[in-house]
Design an enzyme around this catalytic site. Structure first.
Site, PDB file in Angstrom:
ATOM      1  N   TYR A  25       0.810  -0.974   0.334  1.00 53.81           N
ATOM      2  CA  TYR A  25      -0.244   0.266  -0.171  1.00 53.81           C
ATOM      3  C   TYR A  25       1.149   1.050  -0.131  1.00 53.81           C
ATOM      4  O   TYR A  25       1.079   2.307   0.905  1.00 53.81           O
ATOM      5  CB  TYR A  25      -0.575  -0.069   1.454  1.00 53.81           C
ATOM      6  CG  TYR A  25      -1.735   0.591   1.123  1.00 53.81           C
ATOM      7  CD1 TYR A  25      -3.168   0.611  -0.105  1.00 53.81           C
ATOM      8  CD2 TYR A  25      -2.298   1.802   1.710  1.00 53.81           C
ATOM      9  CE1 TYR A  25      -4.157   1.302  -0.141  1.00 53.81           C
ATOM     10  CE2 TYR A  25      -3.534   2.777   1.534  1.00 53.81           C
ATOM     11  CZ  TYR A  25      -4.500   2.483   1.050  1.00 53.81           C
ATOM     12  OH  TYR A  25      -5.679   3.205   1.004  1.00 53.81           O
ATOM     13  N   GLN A  28       2.124   2.640  -5.330  1.00 56.83           N
ATOM     14  CA  GLN A  28       1.768   2.525  -6.520  1.00 56.83           C
ATOM     15  C   GLN A  28       0.071   2.052  -5.981  1.00 56.83           C
ATOM     16  O   GLN A  28      -1.028   2.215  -6.063  1.00 56.83           O
ATOM     17  CB  GLN A  28       1.696   1.685  -7.487  1.00 56.83           C
ATOM     18  CG  GLN A  28       2.840   2.554  -8.709  1.00 56.83           C
ATOM     19  CD  GLN A  28       1.970   2.946  -9.623  1.00 56.83           C
ATOM     20  OE1 GLN A  28       1.541   2.710 -10.306  1.00 56.83           O
ATOM     21  NE2 GLN A  28       3.293   3.615 -10.185  1.00 56.83           N
ATOM     22  N   ASP A  83      10.050  -4.598  -5.762  1.00 54.34           N
ATOM     23  CA  ASP A  83      10.200  -5.286  -7.033  1.00 54.34           C
ATOM     24  C   ASP A  83      10.975  -6.872  -5.562  1.00 54.34           C
ATOM     25  O   ASP A  83      10.715  -8.043  -5.846  1.00 54.34           O
ATOM     26  CB  ASP A  83      11.016  -5.223  -7.606  1.00 54.34           C
ATOM     27  CG  ASP A  83      10.491  -4.229  -8.468  1.00 54.34           C
ATOM     28  OD1 ASP A  83       8.524  -4.877  -9.010  1.00 54.34           O
ATOM     29  OD2 ASP A  83      10.544  -2.997  -8.546  1.00 54.34           O
ATOM     30  N   MET A  84      11.949  -6.174  -5.003  1.00 54.20           N
ATOM     31  CA  MET A  84      12.685  -6.865  -4.556  1.00 54.20           C
ATOM     32  C   MET A  84      12.422  -8.115  -3.323  1.00 54.20           C
ATOM     33  O   MET A  84      12.889  -8.892  -2.446  1.00 54.20           O
ATOM     34  CB  MET A  84      14.030  -6.374  -3.824  1.00 54.20           C
ATOM     35  CG  MET A  84      15.308  -6.461  -4.681  1.00 54.20           C
ATOM     36  SD  MET A  84      15.980  -7.456  -6.045  1.00 54.20           S
ATOM     37  CE  MET A  84      14.786  -6.980  -6.764  1.00 54.20           C
ATOM     38  N   HIS A 108       5.337  -4.107 -12.598  1.00 52.75           N
ATOM     39  CA  HIS A 108       6.795  -4.393 -13.301  1.00 52.75           C
ATOM     40  C   HIS A 108       6.779  -5.406 -13.224  1.00 52.75           C
ATOM     41  O   HIS A 108       6.816  -6.087 -12.272  1.00 52.75           O
ATOM     42  CB  HIS A 108       7.581  -3.932 -12.202  1.00 52.75           C
ATOM     43  CG  HIS A 108       8.730  -3.033 -12.797  1.00 52.75           C
ATOM     44  ND1 HIS A 108       9.507  -3.145 -14.006  1.00 52.75           N
ATOM     45  CD2 HIS A 108      10.354  -3.414 -12.121  1.00 52.75           C
ATOM     46  CE1 HIS A 108      10.726  -3.152 -14.614  1.00 52.75           C
ATOM     47  NE2 HIS A 108      11.324  -2.821 -13.254  1.00 52.75           N
ATOM     48  N   GLY A 134       2.705   7.417  -7.925  1.00 49.20           N
ATOM     49  CA  GLY A 134       0.891   6.759  -8.419  1.00 49.20           C
ATOM     50  C   GLY A 134       0.003   7.683  -6.993  1.00 49.20           C
ATOM     51  O   GLY A 134      -1.000   8.155  -7.907  1.00 49.20           O
ATOM     52  N   ASP A 191      12.303  -0.146 -18.920  1.00 48.61           N
ATOM     53  CA  ASP A 191      12.022  -0.010 -17.937  1.00 48.61           C
ATOM     54  C   ASP A 191      13.711   0.160 -16.754  1.00 48.61           C
ATOM     55  O   ASP A 191      13.625   1.742 -16.691  1.00 48.61           O
ATOM     56  CB  ASP A 191      11.094  -0.507 -16.688  1.00 48.61           C
ATOM     57  CG  ASP A 191      10.383   0.493 -15.349  1.00 48.61           C
ATOM     58  OD1 ASP A 191       9.819   1.587 -15.873  1.00 48.61           O
ATOM     59  OD2 ASP A 191      11.729  -0.027 -14.380  1.00 48.61           O
ATOM     60  N   GLU A 227      22.694  26.464 -13.774  1.00 50.90           N
ATOM     61  CA  GLU A 227      22.927  26.361 -15.135  1.00 50.90           C
ATOM     62  C   GLU A 227      22.836  24.849 -15.492  1.00 50.90           C
ATOM     63  O   GLU A 227      22.306  24.314 -16.029  1.00 50.90           O
ATOM     64  CB  GLU A 227      24.208  27.445 -15.905  1.00 50.90           C
ATOM     65  CG  GLU A 227      23.991  28.292 -15.201  1.00 50.90           C
ATOM     66  CD  GLU A 227      23.231  29.189 -15.834  1.00 50.90           C
ATOM     67  OE1 GLU A 227      22.833  28.540 -17.229  1.00 50.90           O
ATOM     68  OE2 GLU A 227      22.868  29.960 -15.706  1.00 50.90           O
ATOM     69  N   GLU A 231      17.852  25.327 -13.779  1.00 53.00           N
ATOM     70  CA  GLU A 231      17.851  24.775 -15.240  1.00 53.00           C
ATOM     71  C   GLU A 231      16.873  23.768 -16.060  1.00 53.00           C
ATOM     72  O   GLU A 231      16.255  24.069 -16.967  1.00 53.00           O
ATOM     73  CB  GLU A 231      18.189  25.907 -16.101  1.00 53.00           C
ATOM     74  CG  GLU A 231      18.432  27.364 -15.494  1.00 53.00           C
ATOM     75  CD  GLU A 231      18.848  28.501 -16.058  1.00 53.00           C
ATOM     76  OE1 GLU A 231      18.592  28.557 -17.504  1.00 53.00           O
ATOM     77  OE2 GLU A 231      19.360  29.511 -16.018  1.00 53.00           O
TER      78      GLU A 231
HETATM   79  P1  NDP Z   1       6.817   1.718  -2.469  1.00 50.60           P
HETATM   80  O1  NDP Z   1       7.469   1.059  -1.675  1.00 50.60           O
HETATM   81  O2  NDP Z   1       5.664   2.607  -2.728  1.00 50.60           O
HETATM   82  O3  NDP Z   1       5.452   0.385  -1.559  1.00 50.60           O
HETATM   83  C1  NDP Z   1       5.623  -0.273  -0.976  1.00 50.60           C
HETATM   84  C2  NDP Z   1       4.694  -0.679  -0.021  1.00 50.60           C
HETATM   85  O4  NDP Z   1       4.945  -2.244  -0.379  1.00 50.60           O
HETATM   86  C3  NDP Z   1       4.726  -0.746   1.138  1.00 50.60           C
HETATM   87  O5  NDP Z   1       2.774  -0.733   1.705  1.00 50.60           O
HETATM   88  C4  NDP Z   1       5.105  -1.810   2.629  1.00 50.60           C
HETATM   89  O6  NDP Z   1       4.819  -1.909   3.375  1.00 50.60           O
HETATM   90  C5  NDP Z   1       4.521  -2.359   1.547  1.00 50.60           C
HETATM   91  N1  NDP Z   1       5.222  -3.832   1.829  1.00 50.60           N
HETATM   92  C6  NDP Z   1       7.052  -3.869   1.848  1.00 50.60           C
HETATM   93  N2  NDP Z   1       8.084  -5.290   2.319  1.00 50.60           N
HETATM   94  C7  NDP Z   1       6.410  -5.727   2.273  1.00 50.60           C
HETATM   95  C8  NDP Z   1       6.462  -7.592   2.820  1.00 50.60           C
HETATM   96  N3  NDP Z   1       7.068  -8.534   2.724  1.00 50.60           N
HETATM   97  N4  NDP Z   1       4.951  -7.735   2.762  1.00 50.60           N
HETATM   98  C9  NDP Z   1       4.019  -6.878   2.530  1.00 50.60           C
HETATM   99  N5  NDP Z   1       4.283  -5.657   2.058  1.00 50.60           N
HETATM  100  C10 NDP Z   1       5.238  -5.329   2.345  1.00 50.60           C
HETATM  101  O7  NDP Z   1       6.193   0.558  -3.862  1.00 50.60           O
HETATM  102  P2  NDP Z   1       6.278   1.234  -5.093  1.00 50.60           P
HETATM  103  O8  NDP Z   1       5.072   1.774  -4.796  1.00 50.60           O
HETATM  104  O9  NDP Z   1       7.209   2.060  -5.645  1.00 50.60           O
HETATM  105  O10 NDP Z   1       6.656   0.176  -6.172  1.00 50.60           O
HETATM  106  C11 NDP Z   1       5.821  -1.465  -6.280  1.00 50.60           C
HETATM  107  C12 NDP Z   1       5.781  -1.821  -7.521  1.00 50.60           C
HETATM  108  O11 NDP Z   1       5.341  -1.088  -8.602  1.00 50.60           O
HETATM  109  C13 NDP Z   1       6.813  -2.582  -7.919  1.00 50.60           C
HETATM  110  O12 NDP Z   1       7.021  -3.543  -8.436  1.00 50.60           O
HETATM  111  C14 NDP Z   1       7.219  -1.466  -8.700  1.00 50.60           C
HETATM  112  O13 NDP Z   1       8.676  -1.756  -9.961  1.00 50.60           O
HETATM  113  C15 NDP Z   1       5.719  -0.456  -9.422  1.00 50.60           C
HETATM  114  N6  NDP Z   1       5.760   0.621  -9.823  1.00 50.60           N
HETATM  115  C16 NDP Z   1       6.479   1.488  -9.370  1.00 50.60           C
HETATM  116  C17 NDP Z   1       5.944   2.929  -9.726  1.00 50.60           C
HETATM  117  C18 NDP Z   1       6.425   4.083  -8.969  1.00 50.60           C
HETATM  118  O14 NDP Z   1       5.994   5.395  -9.405  1.00 50.60           O
HETATM  119  N7  NDP Z   1       6.577   4.046  -7.924  1.00 50.60           N
HETATM  120  C19 NDP Z   1       5.983   3.243 -11.256  1.00 50.60           C
HETATM  121  C20 NDP Z   1       5.955   1.949 -11.812  1.00 50.60           C
HETATM  122  C21 NDP Z   1       6.056   1.013 -11.263  1.00 50.60           C
HETATM  123  P3  NDP Z   1       4.837  -1.577   5.084  1.00 50.60           P
HETATM  124  O15 NDP Z   1       3.989  -0.099   4.630  1.00 50.60           O
HETATM  125  O16 NDP Z   1       4.322  -2.553   5.805  1.00 50.60           O
HETATM  126  O17 NDP Z   1       6.061  -1.982   4.969  1.00 50.60           O
HETATM  127 MG    MG Z   2      11.424   1.268 -12.785  1.00 48.57          MG
END
Ligand code: NDP
Ligand code: MG
Ligand code: MG
Length: 337
Positions: A25, A28, A83-84, A108, A134, A191, A227, A231
């Site tokens: 949450y 995205q 992703d990781m 992704h 997001g 990407d 510069e 800009e």
């Molecule tokens: P964020 O880092 O913003 O969000 C991470 C969320 O994942 C948090 O709500 C966190 O919860 C939760 N989380 C992390 N680890 C765990 C876990 N082990 N179990 C359950 N929940 C977990 O992620 P993004 O939105 O940046 O990215 C999400 C996906 O979207 C990725 O695949 C990324 O490549 C893709 N993407 C992202 C874009 C972007 O603009 N950011 C654009 C397009 C694609 P908690 O609060 O509990 O830590």
């Molecule tokens: Mg990317």
């Protein structure tokens, strides 16, 4: 010309009445969950206990349950954690609980392409990637527009995977703006290349190198900052709004001539050969293996290079100058890429 899918191309029956579990949450996840709910879907949020995600999703009025429980209920699981984390979250909490014929969706393709996730054969695996952070995905949806998106199918167990991806994309505002079909491989490789060679890696090195060249030649760091970094936004905004044409229309004749004769001296065949190397390392999996190993080691190099980046002279000068830019002081922090 590539086909652009719009709302009239969407077959909503593929997800009618579906329960969508949004796992993660953050940038995205929060946008998708709220957009899909407002589009009429039954959305449940999967989060770990005690985290920010759980708190925020509850405050936004969602039913929040542990990830495993969300996966059990779901017709479609949107895995929107970093992703990781996909390998671990998918293997331990999602796959053992996902119904036959349900769908796994990512924004992704990294984890699927580089086999961090090896999906069970009886589920659909699709991708919907909005081309924006997001907060923009949510804001555009709220005003009845949307952010252009990519969609793709990796595995079609039910025969309806593509329709599910398009229906989800529509529910998130993507087909209001227009969606383009791609493959997991194309989305992932482009990407990664974009953020490495151009957007993040290329742009910061270009800016820092220009700044260093001026400062080493004896010019004031403050002037060099304006510069080479400040800009850049004006130029990028013009390109974003109207391509090179609009940018070239608005800069001076002298700037244009300088662009034509000196741009190719800085970015040349040698630079392009390096770009090709970067792309090759993405395509052959070397970059992904290195990044996964770095994560497994606790990210020491990542932390070191991050710190090094923040200690550059341009960062110090910039921080001071920006305190004099009143319009920057109240800006929300946006997230991207
Ligand atoms: P964020 O880092 O913003 O969000 C991470 C969320 O994942 C948090 O709500 C966190 O919860 C939760 N989380 C992390 N680890 C765990 C876990 N082990 N179990 C359950 N929940 C977990 O992620 P993004 O939105 O940046 O990215 C999400 C996906 O979207 C990725 O695949 C990324 O490549 C893709 N993407 C992202 C874009 C972007 O603009 N950011 C654009 C397009 C694609 P908690 O609060 O509990 O830590
Ligand atoms: Mg990317
Ligand atoms: Mg040029």
């Amino acid at each position: 010309m590539e086909r652009i899918f719009t709302n009239s191309d969407v077959d909503h029956s593929a997800l009618r009445g579906a329960i969508i579990a949004v796992v993660g949450y953050g940038s995205q996840g929060r946008a998708h969950a709220r957009n899909l709910r407002d589009s009429g879907y039954d959305v449940v949020v999967g989060a770990r206990a005690g985290g920010k995600a759980e708190r925020q999703a509850k405050a936004d009025g969602f039913s929040v349950v542990p990830v495993a429980e969300a996966a059990q209920q779901a017709d479609l699981v949107a895995l929107l954690t970093p992703d990781m984390t996909h390998r671990e979250v998918y293997a331990s909490e999602i796959e053992p609980n996902l119904r036959k014929g349900a769908a796994l969706l990512v924004a992704h393709g990294f984890s699927v392409i580089y086999e961090q996730i090896v999906p069970r054969g009886d589920i659909d695996v699709v991708l919907v990637a909005p081309k924006g952070p997001g907060d923009l995905v949510r804001r555009e949806y709220e005003i009845g527009r949307g952010v252009p998106s990519l969609f793709a199918v990796h595995q079609d167990a039910t025969g309806t995977a593509r329709a599910k991806a398009l229906a989800y994309c529509a529910g998130n505002g993507g087909t209001t703006a227009g969606a383009i079909e791609t493959s997991f491989r194309e989305e992932t490789e482009t990407d990664l290349f974009g953020e490495q060679a151009v957007l993040c890696g290329g742009a910061t090195e270009l800016v820092a190198s220009g700044f260093k060249t001026l400062v080493d030649a004896g010019y004031k760091p403050e002037v060099a900052y304006f510069e080479c970094l400040h800009e850049l936004k004006l130029i990028v905004d013009l390109m974003y709004e109207g391509g090179f044409a609009k940018m070239l229309h608005f800069v001076s004749e002298t700037a244009k001539y300088g662009d034509f004769v000196s741009g190719p001296r800085v970015i040349n065949d040698e630079t392009r050969a390096r770009m090709k190397e970067v792309l090759t390392d993405i395509q052959n999996g070397n970059f992904a293996r290195q990044w996964v190993a770095e994560n497994e080691a606790g990210k020491p190099e990542y932390e070191r290079m991050w710190k090094e980046d923040l200690e550059q002279p341009i960062e110090k000068v910039g921080a001071r100058l920006r305190t004099h830019m009143a319009w920057l002081q109240s800006q929300p922090q946006s997230e991207a890429a």
